[in-house]
Structure formats: C-alpha cells, structure tokens
Scaffold this motif. Structure first.
Motif, mmCIF file in Angstrom:
data_model
loop_
_atom_site.group_PDB
_atom_site.id
_atom_site.type_symbol
_atom_site.label_atom_id
_atom_site.label_comp_id
_atom_site.label_asym_id
_atom_site.label_seq_id
_atom_site.Cartn_x
_atom_site.Cartn_y
_atom_site.Cartn_z
ATOM 1 N N ILE A 260 0.865 -1.176 0.000
ATOM 2 C CA ILE A 260 0.000 0.000 0.000
ATOM 3 C C ILE A 260 0.899 1.222 0.000
ATOM 4 C CG2 ILE A 260 -1.863 1.237 1.173
ATOM 5 C CD1 ILE A 260 -2.282 -1.439 2.785
ATOM 6 N N ALA B 114 -2.877 0.363 -4.106
ATOM 7 C CA ALA B 114 -2.652 -0.904 -3.417
ATOM 8 C C ALA B 114 -2.443 -1.982 -4.467
ATOM 9 C CB ALA B 114 -3.840 -1.241 -2.530
ATOM 10 N N ARG C 148 -6.787 -2.828 1.616
ATOM 11 C CA ARG C 148 -6.124 -1.534 1.765
ATOM 12 C C ARG C 148 -6.560 -0.843 3.036
ATOM 13 N NH1 ARG C 148 -7.249 3.452 1.767
ATOM 14 N NH2 ARG C 148 -9.430 3.044 1.262
#
Length: 333
Positions: free
Chosen positions: A54, A123, A170
């Motif tokens: 991420i 992500a 995420r």
C-alpha cells in the motif's frame, strides 16, 4: 543501475524516496520520519510467495530506474491517484493511471520514470510463480496459470469483486489491522475469482480488453474489435460454412451471433478478406466443382441443390468465377 529482481527494483524505489523500514509484527512500514509529508509505503509479505503493498507518497525528486529480470509473477491492484510512465523493451511508452490493473510479467526489460511532485496512492498484490507451483497447483491442479494471459500486457480492468477485496485489504492495511491469515484467504479468493472468470467463457473481463485491431465502417469511421466481436464473427463464419446453400440473411445472422450488421459485415471482410456473400459463393463454387467432376447430375439439378431457383443464375455465377460454363468445366473431366 539495472534492477535484476522485483524486490531489488522495489528497494531502489524506496531508497530514492529516502524511506527507512520499520518492522512490525505483520508488516514493514517505510517512511521518512524527518519528512512525513513524503508519505509512506506498507508491505505485507509471505517472502518468495506473495506481497501486498500500500503506497501513499509524493516523489521528492526526478529519477528513472531500469529493470531486467527473468521472474514470472502476477501483479494486480488499484491506482487511486498518480500516473507512472514505464517502457517495456520493444513496446511503446505505457502508464498506470487511476484505475485497476492486472499484468503477468515474464522476462521483463525496460525502464520506469518518476517526476518530482507526483503523488501516488494505490494498493497492489504480487503473486510469484513459486506460490502457484508449490501452494495452489498441487492442491488445485489445472485451475490458474500464467499461460492464460498475455505476458507483459497491462489489462486495465479487474473483475469488480477483486477490486472490492483490494479496497478492504487496503483499508485494513492502512489501519495496521490486517492479519496474515486474512490476507492469504483474500488472496486465494482473488485467484478463485480470476479462475472462475476465465473458465466461465472465452469472452471475459480479460479477453475483452485485448486489442484485436480496428475496422473501417464507411470512409471515415473506425471502430475497435473486442474478443466478443471476434468470437461472434467466427461463429458467423461457422454458421455459413455449415449450410452455404441456404445461408441466413445478414439481418438474421446478425441476430444469431449478437453483433450489429455493420460491424458483422466490416469485421467479416477484415478477418477473412472477402465479404459474406463472396464467402458463401466461394463455398458454392467448390461444391459445384465437386458435383460436376464426380456425378452425372445435370446443371439444373446441381443449381437446385446449391439453392439457385434458376439455373441461369448458377451458370452466370460459375462463369464469372471460372471464365467458363459448368458444362465446359465438366468436359475437362
């Protein structure tokens, strides 16, 4: 510097970001404590098998990285903001823009460019070939493999269910509450969805993104062909081949293969280098040649068997194709 592995490439990016790694129980957080405005990168990993990253960061200076690796891996995710320009050897410059993406990398070589001030938020899941070979395929053979996709081709859309999973991962990852077990369960779910998408139909979210070229309709209009269009044109070809003596009308054929008449006619001509009527005529000529050469049927009988109400039309068609009448052709034999 030329990066020889995906991990080496990622480390060089983080180095250019001036990020320092901080290990936690389930993840590594990369950031610059002295410059928090640069953002961060979070990496969850089962080393050698898969990664989940991420990123939410701003590029501090211009830099370019070259890469050349022989790894086979699958990457997919969502870019929420930012655009990265990259070039794969022998291919035009491409980019990741805000959207979902999917790519299978194999023997990749090229370079990627970052510019000062660019902001990125996204992500991404990376699955290495080792994970499929050692974890997935022994338990679930013939489910999913890299050969199902074009290598080094960026698909810009994911199945919606996968995009939703990535968003959940995420959110949990940014809150540092994502556990390894939950991550792997969702990764397996993503692979299952991909396999289901591929096996359900040859026309799916991945094949429909491939570029099958363009066709011209009229003098000034060009339209692109999708996998669905190509399959429809192939079905039309098969239908005509099965019974060329009684072919459906263009309108009926269009409805049968679920493709509009203009695209069907233009696409058929582009793919087979002849119109639909020329194709059915060519089949009728081949059949006529066989009947004239191997039977004693009269010209009228042959014309009727080929779907001609009047033998004169058959003779005219045959002479146009061969430069001689059916009877003259038969005398050769």
């Amino acid at each position: 510097m030329k990066c020889k592995t995906t991990v080496e490439f990622q480390n060089e990016v983080l180095k250019n970001m001036s990020f320092t790694p901080y290990k936690d129980t389930n993840f590594i957080l990369y950031k610059n404590h002295e410059k928090p405005e640069l953002g961060y990168f979070i990496k969850y990993s089962r080393e050698g098998y898969y990664d989940f990253g991420i990123g939410d960061y701003t590029i501090p200076h211009n830099f370019t990285l070259s890469f050349e690796h022989s790894e086979e891996l699958m990457r997919f995710g969502t870019v929420y903001s930012g655009e990265t320009k990259f070039r794969i050897e022998d291919e035009p410059v491409s980019s990741f823009t805000p959207s979902s993406f999917f790519v299978v990398e194999k023997h990749l070589k090229g370079n990627q460019v970052w510019e000062k001030g660019q902001h990125f938020h996204g992500a991404e899941i990376t699955i290495y070939k080792k994970y499929l070979e050692e974890v997935i395929n022994p338990a679930f053979p013939d489910t999913i493999n890299f050969q199902s996709f074009l290598s080094n081709y960026t698909y810009h859309h994911l199945p919606l269910d996968i995009a939703k999973i990535i968003e959940v991962l995420r959110s949990l990852g940014e809150k540092h509450t994502l556990t390894p077990l939950y991550l792997e369960s969702k990764l397996l779910e993503c692979l299952a969805i991909i396999h289901q998408e591929l096996s359900a139909s040859p026309e799916n979210v991945f094949t429909n993104q491939l570029d099958y070229g363009h066709i011209e309709i009229g003098k000034s209009r060009k339209i692109s062909l999708t996998a669905s269009d190509v399959n429809a044109i192939q079905r039309a070809h098969d239908i005509l081949s099965e019974d060329p003596c009684n072919p459906p009308t263009i309108k009926a054929l269009s409805k049968e293969v679920f493709l509009n008449e203009q695209k069907l006619k233009a696409g058929f001509k582009a793919r087979y280098h002849m119109s639909i009527s020329q194709y059915t005529t060519s089949l009728k000529i081949a059949m006529a040649e066989t009947l004239l050469s191997t039977t004693e049927l009269s010209v009228e009988e042959i014309a009727k068997s080929l779907g001609y109400s009047h033998s004169g039309n058959f003779v005219k068609m045959f002479k146009k194709a061969h430069g001689k009448t059916p009877l003259a052709f038969r005398k050769r034999w």
